[in-house]
Design an enzyme around this catalytic site. Structure first.
Site, PDB file in Angstrom:
ATOM      1  N   LYS A  29       1.492 -35.248  62.499  1.00  0.00           N
ATOM      2  CA  LYS A  29       2.190 -36.455  62.051  1.00  0.00           C
ATOM      3  C   LYS A  29       2.911 -37.155  63.214  1.00  0.00           C
ATOM      4  O   LYS A  29       2.843 -38.376  63.352  1.00  0.00           O
ATOM      5  CB  LYS A  29       3.203 -36.030  60.980  1.00  0.00           C
ATOM      6  N   ARG A  73      11.883 -38.083  50.922  1.00  0.00           N
ATOM      7  CA  ARG A  73      11.543 -36.665  50.822  1.00  0.00           C
ATOM      8  C   ARG A  73      11.513 -36.233  49.363  1.00  0.00           C
ATOM      9  O   ARG A  73      11.022 -35.154  49.043  1.00  0.00           O
ATOM     10  CB  ARG A  73      12.605 -35.851  51.582  1.00  0.00           C
ATOM     11  N   ARG A  77       2.067 -21.678  69.203  1.00  0.00           N
ATOM     12  CA  ARG A  77       2.746 -22.584  70.116  1.00  0.00           C
ATOM     13  C   ARG A  77       3.742 -21.837  70.989  1.00  0.00           C
ATOM     14  O   ARG A  77       4.468 -20.955  70.519  1.00  0.00           O
ATOM     15  CB  ARG A  77       3.479 -23.636  69.284  1.00  0.00           C
ATOM     16  N   ARG A 125       9.456 -20.626  69.916  1.00  0.00           N
ATOM     17  CA  ARG A 125      10.681 -21.130  69.291  1.00  0.00           C
ATOM     18  C   ARG A 125      10.841 -20.494  67.900  1.00  0.00           C
ATOM     19  O   ARG A 125       9.856 -20.188  67.234  1.00  0.00           O
ATOM     20  CB  ARG A 125      10.634 -22.655  69.120  1.00  0.00           C
ATOM     21  N   ARG A 185       8.925 -22.897  55.975  1.00  0.00           N
ATOM     22  CA  ARG A 185       8.880 -24.360  56.099  1.00  0.00           C
ATOM     23  C   ARG A 185       7.779 -24.935  55.211  1.00  0.00           C
ATOM     24  O   ARG A 185       7.940 -25.996  54.615  1.00  0.00           O
ATOM     25  CB  ARG A 185       8.623 -24.768  57.553  1.00  0.00           C
TER      26      ARG A 185
END
Ligand SMILES: [Zn+2]
Length: 224
Positions: free
Chosen positions: A16, A91, A130, A163, A174
Site C-alpha cells: 500500500k 478504519r 524483513r 523489527r 496485526r
C-alpha cells in the site's frame, strides 16, 4: 478537471505504501495518513490541533469524531480540491460515514476505495523476512532482497535486525486486527460500488499500472 478522491485499503505488507508514493508522484495528490495529519494538526496549533494534543498528551486514543474533524479540515483547506489520498482513515464504518458526509457537504464524493490485497500467508512471508538496519533504516528481505553479507547493511555496514513489528507473532496479531476492522469496510465500499481490488502479490509495477488504468476508466466514466 476530474477529482481523484481516493481511499487506500489493504493489509500490512501488501504494498500500500509503495502504491501511495507512486500515486502521489503521478497526480500530485495530498497524502493523508492518520498519524501524519494528527501530528500536523498539533503542529498547526489550530483549535482542533489543541484538542488533539490534549488527548494525545493524556495518553488516550484520539476518538473517531475528532479524527474525522481533522480530516474534514484538510479536505476544506483548498489543498485537496483536485483530490486526495487517504491512508489509515477510514478504519471503521463510522469513520467511512463521516468521510461521506464531509465530502457531501462540499458537494463531492469518493472516487474509489483502492484495496491492495494479499493473502495472509503472503503477508507473513513478506513481513517476517524483513530486516532493517539499525543505523539508517535500510530495509532488506532474507529471500527477495538479501544483503551481500548476512546480517550486515550493504549501504553503511551496520547491523540488520528484525523489527518488533515484523516478528511473526506480531504480524499475525496485526493481521487479526486488520481483518476485524477492515473487512466490514471492504464490504461497505463494495455495496456502494466504490471498491476496486488489486493483487498485491503482483510486482509493484504491475499493480501500479493496473491502478492507473482503473483510475483512467473511472475518470472516463465520470466525463461521459
Ligand atoms: Zn543501513
Amino acid at each position: 478537471m476530474t477529482q481523484r478522491n481516493l481511499v487506500l485499503l489493504g493489509p500490512p505488507g501488501a504494498g500500500k505504501g509503495t502504491q501511495a508514493q507512486r500515486l502521489r508522484d503521478d497526480f500530485d495528490l495530498p497524502y493523508y495518513s492518520t498519524g501524519d495529519i494528527l501530528r500536523e494538526a498539533i503542529a498547526s496549533q489550530s483549535e482542533l490541533g489543541k484538542q488533539v494534543k490534549e488527548i494525545v498528551d493524556s495518553g488516550e486514543l484520539v476518538p473517531d469524531d475528532l479524527i474525522g474533524a481533522v480530516v474534514e479540515e484538510r479536505l476544506n483547506s483548498g489543498e485537496a480540491d483536485d483530490g486526495f489520498l487517504l491512508d489509515g482513515f477510514p478504519r471503521t464504518i463510522g469513520q467511512a460515514e463521516m468521510l461521506e458526509q464531509a465530502l457531501s457537504k462540499l458537494g463531492r464524493e469518493l472516487t474509489a476505495a483502492l484495496l491492495i490485497d494479499a493473502p495472509d500467508e503472503e503477508v507473513v512471508r513478506r513481513l517476517s523476512g524483513r530486516r532493517t538496519c539499525v543505523k539508517g533504516g535500510h530495509v532488506y528481505h532474507v529471500d527477495f532482497d538479501p544483503p551481500k553479507r548476512e546480517g550486515v547493511c550493504d549501504q553503511d555496514g551496520s547491523r540488520l535486525v528484525q523489527r518488533d513489528d515484523d516478528k511473526p507473532e506480531t504480524v499475525t496479531k496485526r493481521l487479526e486486527v486488520y481483518h476485524e476492522q477492515t473487512e466490514p469496510l471492504i464490504q461497505w465500499y463494495s455495496e456502494r460500488g466504490l471498491l476496486r481490488r488489486f493483487e498485491g502479490t503482483r510486482t509493484p509495477e504491475e499493480v501500479h499500472s493496473h491502478v492507473r488504468a482503473t483510475l483512467a476508466t473511472l475518470a472516463f466514466e465520470d466525463a461521459t
